[in-house]
Design a protein around this motif. Structure first.
Motif, PDB file in Angstrom:
ATOM      1  N   ALA A 169       1.956  16.418   5.079  1.00 60.39           N
ATOM      2  CA  ALA A 169       1.312  15.165   4.664  1.00 60.39           C
ATOM      3  C   ALA A 169       2.191  13.953   4.933  1.00 60.39           C
ATOM      4  CB  ALA A 169       0.945  15.238   3.180  1.00 60.39           C
ATOM      5  N   VAL A 170       3.463  14.023   4.568  1.00 60.08           N
ATOM      6  CA  VAL A 170       4.334  12.856   4.731  1.00 60.08           C
ATOM      7  C   VAL A 170       4.514  12.520   6.207  1.00 60.08           C
ATOM      8  CG1 VAL A 170       6.738  12.100   4.475  1.00 60.08           C
ATOM      9  CG2 VAL A 170       5.497  12.997   2.502  1.00 60.08           C
ATOM     10  N   LYS A 171       4.637  13.557   7.034  1.00 60.51           N
ATOM     11  CA  LYS A 171       4.771  13.313   8.481  1.00 60.51           C
ATOM     12  C   LYS A 171       3.527  12.591   9.011  1.00 60.51           C
ATOM     13  CE  LYS A 171       6.499  17.611   9.154  1.00 60.51           C
ATOM     14  NZ  LYS A 171       6.496  18.916   9.713  1.00 60.51           N
ATOM     15  N   ASN A 173      -2.024  22.443   6.356  1.00 59.25           N
ATOM     16  CA  ASN A 173      -1.170  21.774   7.339  1.00 59.25           C
ATOM     17  C   ASN A 173      -1.703  20.408   7.782  1.00 59.25           C
ATOM     18  OD1 ASN A 173       1.349  21.973   8.598  1.00 59.25           O
ATOM     19  ND2 ASN A 173       0.384  22.427  10.575  1.00 59.25           N
ATOM     20  N   GLN A 174      -2.556  19.833   6.961  1.00 58.88           N
ATOM     21  CA  GLN A 174      -3.117  18.507   7.246  1.00 58.88           C
ATOM     22  C   GLN A 174      -2.957  17.642   6.001  1.00 58.88           C
ATOM     23  OE1 GLN A 174      -4.666  17.734  10.218  1.00 58.88           O
ATOM     24  NE2 GLN A 174      -4.309  19.792  10.994  1.00 58.88           N
ATOM     25  N   LEU A 175      -3.435  16.402   6.120  1.00 58.45           N
ATOM     26  CA  LEU A 175      -3.587  15.578   4.922  1.00 58.45           C
ATOM     27  C   LEU A 175      -4.672  16.184   4.034  1.00 58.45           C
ATOM     28  CD1 LEU A 175      -3.604  11.957   6.447  1.00 58.45           C
ATOM     29  CD2 LEU A 175      -1.800  12.979   5.043  1.00 58.45           C
ATOM     30  N   TYR A 176      -4.572  15.926   2.753  1.00 56.35           N
ATOM     31  CA  TYR A 176      -5.639  16.282   1.825  1.00 56.35           C
ATOM     32  C   TYR A 176      -6.940  15.641   2.338  1.00 56.35           C
ATOM     33  CZ  TYR A 176      -7.609  16.876  -2.924  1.00 56.35           C
ATOM     34  OH  TYR A 176      -8.346  17.239  -4.017  1.00 56.35           O
ATOM     35  N   PRO A 177      -8.063  16.365   2.355  1.00 54.38           N
ATOM     36  CA  PRO A 177      -9.257  15.837   3.049  1.00 54.38           C
ATOM     37  C   PRO A 177      -9.692  14.437   2.607  1.00 54.38           C
ATOM     38  CG  PRO A 177      -9.563  18.153   2.543  1.00 54.38           C
ATOM     39  CD  PRO A 177      -8.262  17.749   1.893  1.00 54.38           C
ATOM     40  N   ASP A 178      -9.678  14.159   1.311  1.00 51.91           N
ATOM     41  CA  ASP A 178     -10.114  12.823   0.860  1.00 51.91           C
ATOM     42  C   ASP A 178      -9.127  11.743   1.292  1.00 51.91           C
ATOM     43  OD1 ASP A 178     -12.335  13.909  -0.235  1.00 51.91           O
ATOM     44  OD2 ASP A 178     -11.662  13.809  -2.309  1.00 51.91           O
ATOM     45  N   ILE A 179      -7.839  12.103   1.391  1.00 50.24           N
ATOM     46  CA  ILE A 179      -6.855  11.132   1.886  1.00 50.24           C
ATOM     47  C   ILE A 179      -7.080  10.898   3.388  1.00 50.24           C
ATOM     48  CG2 ILE A 179      -4.391  10.752   2.362  1.00 50.24           C
ATOM     49  CD1 ILE A 179      -5.053  10.274  -0.546  1.00 50.24           C
ATOM     50  N   ALA A 180      -7.344  11.984   4.115  1.00 50.20           N
ATOM     51  CA  ALA A 180      -7.625  11.832   5.552  1.00 50.20           C
ATOM     52  C   ALA A 180      -8.823  10.902   5.760  1.00 50.20           C
ATOM     53  CB  ALA A 180      -7.895  13.198   6.182  1.00 50.20           C
ATOM     54  N   SER A 181      -9.814  11.049   4.899  1.00 51.90           N
ATOM     55  CA  SER A 181     -11.025  10.237   5.026  1.00 51.90           C
ATOM     56  C   SER A 181     -10.739   8.749   4.776  1.00 51.90           C
ATOM     57  CB  SER A 181     -12.075  10.752   4.031  1.00 51.90           C
ATOM     58  OG  SER A 181     -13.186   9.906   4.019  1.00 51.90           O
ATOM     59  N   ILE A 182      -9.975   8.442   3.741  1.00 54.86           N
ATOM     60  CA  ILE A 182      -9.713   7.023   3.463  1.00 54.86           C
ATOM     61  C   ILE A 182      -8.752   6.435   4.513  1.00 54.86           C
ATOM     62  CG2 ILE A 182      -7.829   7.374   1.773  1.00 54.86           C
ATOM     63  CD1 ILE A 182     -10.536   4.648   1.578  1.00 54.86           C
ATOM     64  N   VAL A 183      -7.824   7.263   4.984  1.00 54.10           N
ATOM     65  CA  VAL A 183      -6.925   6.798   6.053  1.00 54.10           C
ATOM     66  C   VAL A 183      -7.746   6.419   7.299  1.00 54.10           C
ATOM     67  CG1 VAL A 183      -5.272   7.731   7.736  1.00 54.10           C
ATOM     68  CG2 VAL A 183      -4.792   7.902   5.275  1.00 54.10           C
ATOM     69  N   ASP A 184      -8.744   7.237   7.629  1.00 53.60           N
ATOM     70  CA  ASP A 184      -9.618   6.920   8.770  1.00 53.60           C
ATOM     71  C   ASP A 184     -10.357   5.601   8.553  1.00 53.60           C
ATOM     72  OD1 ASP A 184      -8.960   9.134  10.191  1.00 53.60           O
ATOM     73  OD2 ASP A 184     -10.784  10.266   9.735  1.00 53.60           O
ATOM     74  N   LYS A 185     -10.822   5.395   7.331  1.00 57.95           N
ATOM     75  CA  LYS A 185     -11.590   4.169   7.047  1.00 57.95           C
ATOM     76  C   LYS A 185     -10.694   2.926   7.130  1.00 57.95           C
ATOM     77  CE  LYS A 185     -15.264   6.192   4.185  1.00 57.95           C
ATOM     78  NZ  LYS A 185     -14.964   7.632   4.178  1.00 57.95           N
ATOM     79  N   LEU A 216       0.858  -1.198   0.000  1.00 59.39           N
ATOM     80  CA  LEU A 216       0.000   0.000   0.000  1.00 59.39           C
ATOM     81  C   LEU A 216       0.889   1.241   0.000  1.00 59.39           C
ATOM     82  CD1 LEU A 216      -2.707   1.497   0.320  1.00 59.39           C
ATOM     83  CD2 LEU A 216      -2.524   1.143   2.788  1.00 59.39           C
ATOM     84  N   ILE A 217       0.654   2.106  -0.974  1.00 61.36           N
ATOM     85  CA  ILE A 217       1.403   3.361  -1.052  1.00 61.36           C
ATOM     86  C   ILE A 217       0.388   4.494  -1.119  1.00 61.36           C
ATOM     87  CG2 ILE A 217       3.043   4.722  -2.406  1.00 61.36           C
ATOM     88  CD1 ILE A 217       4.221   2.110  -3.480  1.00 61.36           C
ATOM     89  N   ILE A 218       0.568   5.468  -0.240  1.00 57.30           N
ATOM     90  CA  ILE A 218      -0.374   6.593  -0.202  1.00 57.30           C
ATOM     91  C   ILE A 218       0.383   7.891  -0.460  1.00 57.30           C
ATOM     92  CG2 ILE A 218      -2.093   7.845   1.157  1.00 57.30           C
ATOM     93  CD1 ILE A 218      -2.681   5.353   2.721  1.00 57.30           C
ATOM     94  N   GLY A 219      -0.176   8.728  -1.324  1.00 58.15           N
ATOM     95  CA  GLY A 219       0.394  10.043  -1.612  1.00 58.15           C
ATOM     96  C   GLY A 219      -0.625  11.136  -1.352  1.00 58.15           C
ATOM     97  N   SER A 220      -0.170  12.204  -0.716  1.00 63.68           N
ATOM     98  CA  SER A 220      -1.121  13.269  -0.367  1.00 63.68           C
ATOM     99  C   SER A 220      -0.484  14.644  -0.461  1.00 63.68           C
ATOM    100  CB  SER A 220      -1.617  13.063   1.068  1.00 63.68           C
ATOM    101  OG  SER A 220      -2.442  14.140   1.472  1.00 63.68           O
ATOM    102  N   PRO A 221      -1.195  15.598  -1.003  1.00 66.86           N
ATOM    103  CA  PRO A 221      -0.766  16.985  -0.847  1.00 66.86           C
ATOM    104  C   PRO A 221      -0.956  17.402   0.614  1.00 66.86           C
ATOM    105  CG  PRO A 221      -2.496  16.777  -2.530  1.00 66.86           C
ATOM    106  CD  PRO A 221      -2.446  15.489  -1.762  1.00 66.86           C
ATOM    107  N   THR A 222      -0.187  18.382   1.023  1.00 69.72           N
ATOM    108  CA  THR A 222      -0.461  19.024   2.313  1.00 69.72           C
ATOM    109  C   THR A 222      -1.558  20.060   2.097  1.00 69.72           C
ATOM    110  OG1 THR A 222       1.738  18.668   3.211  1.00 69.72           O
ATOM    111  CG2 THR A 222       0.518  20.558   4.082  1.00 69.72           C
ATOM    112  N   TYR A 223      -2.554  20.032   2.947  1.00 67.27           N
ATOM    113  CA  TYR A 223      -3.728  20.894   2.771  1.00 67.27           C
ATOM    114  C   TYR A 223      -4.032  21.531   4.121  1.00 67.27           C
ATOM    115  CZ  TYR A 223      -8.273  22.191   0.715  1.00 67.27           C
ATOM    116  OH  TYR A 223      -9.356  22.872   0.199  1.00 67.27           O
ATOM    117  N   GLY A 274       4.390  12.767  -0.699  1.00 67.56           N
ATOM    118  CA  GLY A 274       3.486  13.903  -0.593  1.00 67.56           C
ATOM    119  C   GLY A 274       4.103  15.121  -1.233  1.00 67.56           C
ATOM    120  N   SER A 275       3.286  16.138  -1.400  1.00 67.05           N
ATOM    121  CA  SER A 275       3.829  17.391  -1.941  1.00 67.05           C
ATOM    122  C   SER A 275       3.230  18.572  -1.180  1.00 67.05           C
ATOM    123  CB  SER A 275       3.560  17.486  -3.437  1.00 67.05           C
ATOM    124  OG  SER A 275       2.181  17.515  -3.688  1.00 67.05           O
ATOM    125  N   PHE A 276       3.953  19.646  -1.217  1.00 74.04           N
ATOM    126  CA  PHE A 276       3.519  20.853  -0.511  1.00 74.04           C
ATOM    127  C   PHE A 276       4.088  22.071  -1.229  1.00 74.04           C
ATOM    128  CE2 PHE A 276       7.575  22.050   1.443  1.00 74.04           C
ATOM    129  CZ  PHE A 276       8.289  20.869   1.358  1.00 74.04           C
TER     130      PHE A 276
END
Ligand code: FEO
Length: 397
Positions: A349-351, A314-326, A305-312, A341-343
Motif C-alpha cells: 500500500a505505501v509503495k 498486494n494492492q491498495l485496499y479497494p475503497d482507497i484505490a477507488s478514491i485515489v482514482d477519483k 492530504l494524508i492517505i492510509g491504506s491496508p495492503t489488500y 499503511g499496514s500489512f
C-alpha cells in the motif's frame, strides 16, 4: 396556479426542486436535494433560458404556460445540454413548435443526438447578441465548464449573468430564490462538493471563463443549480476561483481504510499529532463509511492530504484505490501529501500511495509509515512525526 417569482424586471425564475432523487448523475448523494433552474424573460420577445430534468417536465411546462399567459415563446436559449437541463426540450418544442432554439454549433450536434431536433435553430457565436426589446442579450462561450457546448448568456441591460452550471451548488431552494432572501448556511459547503464532484477536472477552462468576468458588470448570477447570487457574488466567484486553481485552505484531509482497526489506529494517531501541532481543520474519512462525494469535497477544500491504506491482495485496499482514482481523474494539484499503511506479511500500500503522489506531482511531507501487523512503539512515533511534519508544513506555506 404558480406564484410568479420576478427576480429582475421582466425576468422570472421558473425552475423546479428535486427532493426525490437520491443520487445526482446516479453517483452523488443529495441530502438537501437539488434545484434545476430555468429563467423566463418576458419582453417584446419572450425567451426561456435552459429547461429542467425530464422528471419535472409536466410541472415545469405548467409553470411556463402560467408565466407566459397568452404570449408565445419566441426563444429557448440552451446554455448547457446535459439532460438535467435539456431534458424538457423535446416536450417544450411540442408545445411551442415555433420556438427558435438558440445555441452554438456544439449545442446543435447534441440537440440532434439526444432529441432528434434539427429545425428552428438560431446559431450564436462568441459575442453574438439577441435583442428582446428592453433586454439585450450577449453570448459568450465557456467550453468545458464542464461540457464542450457550454455558453453563458449575459443580459447587458440588467447585468445578469446566466452561467449554466458555473457557480452552481447542490441544495434545493426552500421557498426563496435569491441569496439575500434566504438562509444560505448549507450552500458554501454544498458548492464545494458540487464543484469537486462535477466540475473538478476542468480547473483550466473554469479559469478561462472567470477571466471574462472582470470585463462585464454583474449584478446577479443565475446558475442552473442553487440560489440566484446577488449579495454573495464576491464569495461565490472567489470560491470558484480558488477551487479552479486547486488552491486548498489551511487544513488536512485524512482518508483511510481499515479492516480490523490497525490502519485506523494509525489515522487517529496522525490526527492527534496534527491537532497538537495546531491544525484545527482536520477532516477524517473512513472509506468504508464516507461517500466519495464528501471525501472529494474535503480534498478540494484543504491543502493537506494524508492517505492510509491496508495492503489488500498486494494492492491498495479497494475503497482507497477507488478514491485515489477519483482524485487522479480530477487532476487535483498542489497538495501536501503524506501516507501510511499496514500489512500482515508483505506491504504494497505505501509503495502504491507513494507512486500515486509522484504521478500527481505533489510534495511529500514527512516519512511514509509502513506498519507490519499491530502498532509498535516505532510505528506510533512515525505516525506522530508524520502528523507533526504536516502540521508544520501547512501552517508555514
Ligand atoms: Fe447541471 Fe452539467 O448539468
Amino acid at each position: 396556479m404558480f406564484l410568479l417569482n420576478e427576480i429582475s424586471e421582466g425576468v422570472y425564475y421558473v425552475g423546479v426542486n428535486d427532493r426525490t432523487k437520491a443520487l445526482f448523475e446516479g453517483l452523488w448523494p443529495l441530502p438537501y436535494g437539488v434545484s434545476y433552474n430555468s429563467y423566463l424573460i418576458k419582453d417584446e420577445k419572450t425567451a426561456l433560458i435552459d429547461t429542467v430534468d425530464v422528471c419535472y417536465s409536466d410541472l415545469f411546462l405548467s409553470k411556463i404556460a402560467d408565466a407566459l399567459g397568452d404570449r408565445k415563446l419566441d426563444y429557448l436559449i440552451v446554455n448547457h445540454m446535459e439532460p438535467d437541463h435539456s431534458g424538457s426540450i423535446r416536450m417544450l418544442r411540442m408545445l411551442y413548435p415555433d420556438v427558435q432554439i438558440v445555441g452554438n454549433s456544439k449545442t446543435f450536434g447534441m440537440l440532434d443526438g439526444f432529441y432528434g431536433l434539427k429545425e428552428g435553430l438560431f446559431e450564436v457565436k462568441e459575442g453574438s447578441t439577441l435583442d428582446l426589446g428592453r433586454h439585450k442579450l450577449m453570448f459568450t462561450m465557456a467550453p468545458m465548464v464542464h461540457w464542450p457546448e457550454v455558453m453563458f448568456t449575459y443580459d447587458t441591460t440588467d447585468k445578469i449573468l446566466f452561467s449554466a452550471d458555473a457557480f452552481g451548488t447542490y441544495g434545493a431552494l426552500s421557498g426563496g430564490v435569491i441569496d439575500d432572501e434566504m438562509n444560505t448556511d448549507i450552500f458554501p459547503e454544498e458548492m464545494i462538493r458540487y464543484y469537486a464532484n462535477i466540475v473538478g477536472k476542468y480547473g483550466s477552462p473554469v479559469q478561462k471563463a472567470l477571466q471574462k468576468l472582470p470585463s462585464i458588470e454583474v449584478k446577479m448570477i443565475c446558475s442552473t443549480h442553487g440560489p440566484v447570487w446577488r449579495s454573495m457574488i464576491p464569495e461565490v466567484v472567489a470560491t470558484y476561483d480558488r477551487l479552479s486553481r486547486y488552491e486548498g485552505t489551511e487544513g488536512v484531509t485524512i482518508i483511510y481504510g481499515s479492516m480490523y482497526g490497525h490502519t485506523e489506529q494509525m489515522a487517529e494517531t496522525v490526527a492527534e499529532a496534527l491537532a497538537r501541532g495546531g491544525v484545527k481543520n482536520i477532516a477524517m474519512h473512513n472509506t468504508s463509511k464516507s461517500h466519495s462525494s464528501f471525501i472529494l469535497k474535503d480534498v478540494f477544500k484543504y491543502k493537506g492530504l494524508i492517505i492510509g491504506s491496508p495492503t489488500y491482495s498486494n494492492q491498495l485496499y479497494p475503497d482507497i484505490a477507488s478514491i485515489v482514482d477519483k482524485i487522479a481523474l480530477r487532476e487535483v494539484k498542489n497538495r501536501y501529501f503524506g501516507c501510511f499503511g499496514s500489512f500482515t506479511w508483505s506491504g504494497a500500500a505505501v509503495k502504491r500511495l507513494t507512486a500515486f503522489a509522484e504521478q500527481m506531482k505533489w510534495e511529500t511531507v514527512g516519512t511514509p509509515i509502513d506498519q507490519k501487523q499491530g502498532m509498535s512503539a516505532a510505528t506510533y512515533e512515525g505516525c506522530v512525526a508524520l502528523g507533526t511534519a504536516m502540521a508544520e508544513k501547512i501552517q508555514h506555506v
